[in-house]
Design an enzyme around this catalytic site. Structure first.
Site, PDB file in Angstrom:
ATOM      1  N   SER A  52       0.836  -1.209   0.000  1.00 14.57           N
ATOM      2  CA  SER A  52       0.000   0.000   0.000  1.00 14.57           C
ATOM      3  C   SER A  52       0.866   1.253   0.000  1.00 14.57           C
ATOM      4  CB  SER A  52      -0.863   0.059   1.264  1.00 14.57           C
ATOM      5  OG  SER A  52      -1.718  -1.025   1.330  1.00 14.57           O
ATOM      6  N   HIS A  83      -4.307   0.321  -4.131  1.00 16.49           N
ATOM      7  CA  HIS A  83      -3.601  -0.640  -4.975  1.00 16.49           C
ATOM      8  C   HIS A  83      -4.152  -0.561  -6.389  1.00 16.49           C
ATOM      9  CE1 HIS A  83      -1.666  -3.160  -1.769  1.00 16.49           C
ATOM     10  NE2 HIS A  83      -2.561  -2.528  -1.072  1.00 16.49           N
ATOM     11  N   HIS A 105      -5.463  -9.753  -1.042  1.00 24.00           N
ATOM     12  CA  HIS A 105      -5.474  -9.892   0.416  1.00 24.00           C
ATOM     13  C   HIS A 105      -6.529 -10.913   0.854  1.00 24.00           C
ATOM     14  CE1 HIS A 105      -3.890  -5.768  -0.223  1.00 24.00           C
ATOM     15  NE2 HIS A 105      -3.156  -6.031   0.833  1.00 24.00           N
ATOM     16  N   TYR A 107      -8.413 -10.389   3.383  1.00 21.01           N
ATOM     17  CA  TYR A 107      -9.609  -9.667   3.853  1.00 21.01           C
ATOM     18  C   TYR A 107     -10.565  -9.311   2.722  1.00 21.01           C
ATOM     19  CZ  TYR A 107      -6.953  -5.383   2.686  1.00 21.01           C
ATOM     20  OH  TYR A 107      -6.212  -4.416   2.050  1.00 21.01           O
ATOM     21  N   GLU A 108     -10.119  -9.440   1.481  1.00 23.54           N
ATOM     22  CA  GLU A 108     -11.039  -9.232   0.355  1.00 23.54           C
ATOM     23  C   GLU A 108     -11.841 -10.494   0.056  1.00 23.54           C
ATOM     24  OE1 GLU A 108      -8.572  -6.384  -2.561  1.00 23.54           O
ATOM     25  OE2 GLU A 108      -7.409  -7.965  -1.591  1.00 23.54           O
ATOM     26  N   ALA A 135       2.807  -2.077   3.981  1.00 27.17           N
ATOM     27  CA  ALA A 135       2.594  -1.053   5.004  1.00 27.17           C
ATOM     28  C   ALA A 135       2.241  -1.785   6.284  1.00 27.17           C
ATOM     29  CB  ALA A 135       1.461  -0.137   4.587  1.00 27.17           C
ATOM     30  N   MET A 233      -1.403  -6.921   7.228  1.00 28.96           N
ATOM     31  CA  MET A 233      -2.459  -7.806   6.724  1.00 28.96           C
ATOM     32  C   MET A 233      -2.058  -8.526   5.431  1.00 28.96           C
ATOM     33  SD  MET A 233      -5.559  -5.099   7.261  1.00 28.96           S
ATOM     34  CE  MET A 233      -5.625  -4.040   8.728  1.00 28.96           C
ATOM     35  N   SER A 234      -0.779  -8.770   5.269  1.00 28.04           N
ATOM     36  CA  SER A 234      -0.321  -9.384   4.009  1.00 28.04           C
ATOM     37  C   SER A 234       0.969 -10.160   4.257  1.00 28.04           C
ATOM     38  CB  SER A 234      -0.097  -8.295   2.952  1.00 28.04           C
ATOM     39  OG  SER A 234       0.989  -7.467   3.326  1.00 28.04           O
ATOM     40  N   ASN A 257       2.272   3.810  10.877  1.00 31.08           N
ATOM     41  CA  ASN A 257       1.635   4.329  12.094  1.00 31.08           C
ATOM     42  C   ASN A 257       2.103   3.514  13.293  1.00 31.08           C
ATOM     43  OD1 ASN A 257      -0.286   2.337  10.497  1.00 31.08           O
ATOM     44  ND2 ASN A 257      -0.686   2.025  12.689  1.00 31.08           N
ATOM     45  N   HIS A 269      -7.139   4.656   7.444  1.00 31.39           N
ATOM     46  CA  HIS A 269      -6.492   4.213   6.210  1.00 31.39           C
ATOM     47  C   HIS A 269      -5.787   5.393   5.529  1.00 31.39           C
ATOM     48  CE1 HIS A 269      -5.777   1.779   2.685  1.00 31.39           C
ATOM     49  NE2 HIS A 269      -6.423   2.634   1.924  1.00 31.39           N
TER      50      HIS A 269
END
Ligand code: HPA
Length: 297
Positions: A52, A83, A105, A107-108, A135, A233-234, A257, A269
């Site tokens: 990201s 993306h 991902h 989460y998709e 990220a 998350m990846s 962050n 985000h």
């Protein structure tokens, strides 16, 4: 590999959540390979996944061939916010590379087998090294926004793996060694490249979760206690698949962050994307130098 029978549905848009066991990957990757080879003969040495906010590295590619995900059999066209979904082949830092601008991902709703197909395709195209970027949130309290962290190990807390189901012995072993999954040799190369570019580079353990919620403060404290330095998350499934097929893996997290609860402010985000814009060009310089200095060993 061209005479393998294709599993039903190859060439059509498929449900991205359908299970893809390892045994189905050779035929699916073969179809992807054929689609790429229709457009370019370039044999990449290195495959790069852009996380990201890190898509800018793609702007530096020379002699680029860009293939939208929608033109690749079985790949969903849409990807996460931030993306662009394209496979890019070209030359960067004097080296032939393939890049994934955008990624799949969990989460998709994507199956782990789909999440790792880009990395398996890199391998099929001829790459021997993969660079994974992402990220991430900082678990180490000293890692503020903008910190770049070489991953020296990971903790897969997604509860998923791309290797469940019947194995494809021609691609990789049933039981996949993950000692030194994050190549000490390439980590040293990344540090050398960062030093040459005068870019500070931390090192640590990446924890992979499914998302898409950011963590609770209690989860952040737990993950730090487990030995994690950054969370995202990846990446972890891609590393597993890359090692399975024998790719040498390295990668960098861009800490966008501080982990949830460290600052008292909510995470957004937008904040993640903004940090990517600021620190992304620094990471791009490191990766370009890494490629230039790889040598032919
Ligand atoms: N947690 C998980 N994933 C992330 C974060 C985070 O704090 N920041 C960027 N990706």
């Amino acid at each position: 590999m061209t005479d393998l029978p294709l599993p039903a549905g190859v060439g059509r848009r498929l449900d991205p959540s359908r299970p893809i066991p390892p045994a189905d990957q050779p035929a699916l990757i073969n179809a992807l390979l054929a689609a790429v080879r229709d457009r370019t003969d370039l044999v990449p040495e290195v495959g790069i996944v852009l996380g990201s906010g890190l898509g800018g590295l793609a702007d530096d590619l020379e002699d680029v061939v860009a293939i939208p995900f929608a033109d690749l059999p079985g790949w969903p066209a849409a990807t996460a916010h931030g993306h662009i979904g394209r496979l890019l082949l070209g030359v960067l830092g004097g080296r032939p590379v393939v890049m994934l601008q955008g990624r799949f991902h969990l989460y998709e709703g994507n199956d782990p087998g789909l999440v790792v197909q880009p990395v398996l395709l890199f391998h099929a195209l001829g790459a021997r090294i993969v660079v994974l970027t992402n990220a991430a949130g900082g678990l180490d309290p000293s890692f503020g926004p903008g910190t770049l962290m070489v991953m020296n190990d990971h903790i897969n807390l997604t509860g998923r793996t791309p290797l469940h189901g019947r194995n494809a012995d021609e691609l990789g072993p049933r039981f996949n060694d993950m000692t030194d999954a994050w190549s000490p040799r390439l980590r040293a190369r990344l540090h050398a490249a960062a030093a040459a570019e005068d870019v500070p580079l931390a090192e640590g353990v990446y924890v992979g979760l499914t998302g898409p919620s950011y963590e609770t403060p209690a989860e952040v404290r737990m993950l730090a206690g487990l030995g994690g330095h950054a969370v995202g998350m990846s990446t972890v499934l891609e590393c597993i698949a890359a090692r399975w097929v024998g790719l040498e893996v390295c990668g960098v997290s861009l800490v966008t962050n501080a982990g949830a609860g460290y600052t008292g402010e909510p995470l957004t985000h937008e904040e993640v994307m903004e940090s990517g814009l600021v620190a992304g060009p620094r990471l791009a310089r490191v990766i370009r130098r890494f490629l230039t200095d790889l040598g032919d060993d």
